[in-house]
Design an enzyme around this catalytic site. Structure first.
Site: not given
Length: 328
Positions: A80, A83, A290
């Site tokens: 999400d 992160c 990410h």
């Protein structure tokens, strides 16, 4: 970054409950399988599974994984928009052997009220959970919880004890998100202090000029309104904000950036001006969006900063130079 609706749909698909409204943020009802940081797994195996094929990008990413696979395993972090914060917090709690100087401040719980009085900006804060407390009171609670958990982890006598404590935190419950919001508040507080120093003409880290050069964050208030308050909800952290996060925690994040393999940016420091005097945190990213966690395969215990052994290897300039030389 993925939007809220996309994450809701994924949660619904995973829980096989399409007819129910699933909260964007998992509640205490989420089971053990819903941990926000996974168990460690082999980097090479993960790379071969996730990056099949012979496209230019696949070959580049696999090459980056191969460069560090002999020294590290991987912990996958929930994908999400929290992160980067979550990966950083996990490394802080799993590695720290001593508290940073700022955490010794007995008045840490008073910081939100001080900022609200001076800046009147806390009213714009948003939490990923319902609360009956005022925003200032809840941020006070978040900071006290961060201090408590950090103190508990540095008192752990073994890696096993620390592992167990971290697993209790990273379960997608409200406590985890309170800790993540505490990190965001520290970023705001640091941004306020650094911006004040800039206005006074004092020396500030180089990233400050980039942080406040953006039209959307000319000052701490607009930084909060247009960037920080959305972190975890509709967006994550940009690179300059990763510098601010590291500076706020007084930790140097050394990030392996796989898509920058074969370049001098393969390993990047956030921030880059305290590499020798702040504890290191090692993260990994494939795209600067990410972030996952790097776990050493071997460790000789704890030093004054945290885990010894292969972290020293990755943090060494010798590794950077030798890797780049071999790639080029």
């Amino acid at each position: 970054y993925r939007g809220e609706e996309e994450i809701q749909k994924e949660l619904q698909d995973k829980l096989f409950l399409p007819e129910l409204e699933v909260s964007f943020f998992p509640s205490a009802a989420v089971g053990e399988a819903q941990r926000s940081v996974s168990a460690a797994e082999d980097l090479q195996t993960y790379s071969e599974r996730e990056w099949k094929g012979n496209t230019t990008k696949s070959l580049l990413i696999r090459k980056g994984y191969e460069a560090i696979a002999s020294e590290f395993n991987l912990r996958r972090v929930r994908g999400d928009n929290y992160c980067a914060l979550r990966a950083t917090l996990f490394q802080v709690l799993s590695q720290s052997k001593q508290l940073p100087a700022w955490l010794h401040d007995s008045d840490i719980s008073k910081w939100p009220k001080e900022i609200q009085s001076d800046q009147d900006s806390i009213k714009e804060w948003q939490f990923p959970f319902e609360t009956s407390k005022s925003k200032v009171q809840h941020l006070e609670q978040c900071l006290e919880l961060l201090k408590k958990r950090w103190q508990e982890t540095v008192q752990c006598k073994s890696l096993e004890e620390r592992e167990h404590m971290c697993l209790q935190v990273f379960r997608g419950h409200d406590e985890e998100y309170e800790l993540l919001e505490a990190l965001k508040f520290l970023m705001l507080r640091t941004a306020i202090h650094l911006h004040s120093d800039m206005e006074k003409g004092s020396d500030v880290p180089e990233f400050c000029w980039l942080l406040f050069a953006r039209d959307s964050s000319k000052c701490p208030k607009t930084f909060l309104t247009n960037h920080l308050r959305h972190a975890g909800f509709s967006g994550g952290l940009e690179q300059v904000e990763m510098c601010l996060l590291g500076y706020s925690l007084q930790q140097t994040m050394r990030v392996v950036r796989l898509y920058k393999c074969d370049t001098e940016e393969f390993i990047t420091y956030y921030p880059n001006d305290h590499k020798k005097d702040w504890p290191p945190l090692c993260l990994l990213t494939e795209d600067d969006r990410h972030y996952n966690v790097l776990v050493p395969k071997k460790s000789s215990g704890f030093d004054a900063y945290g885990i010894l052994g292969v972290y020293d290897f990755l943090l060494s300039d010798e590794f950077s130079r030798s890797y780049i030389k071999n790639c080029l």
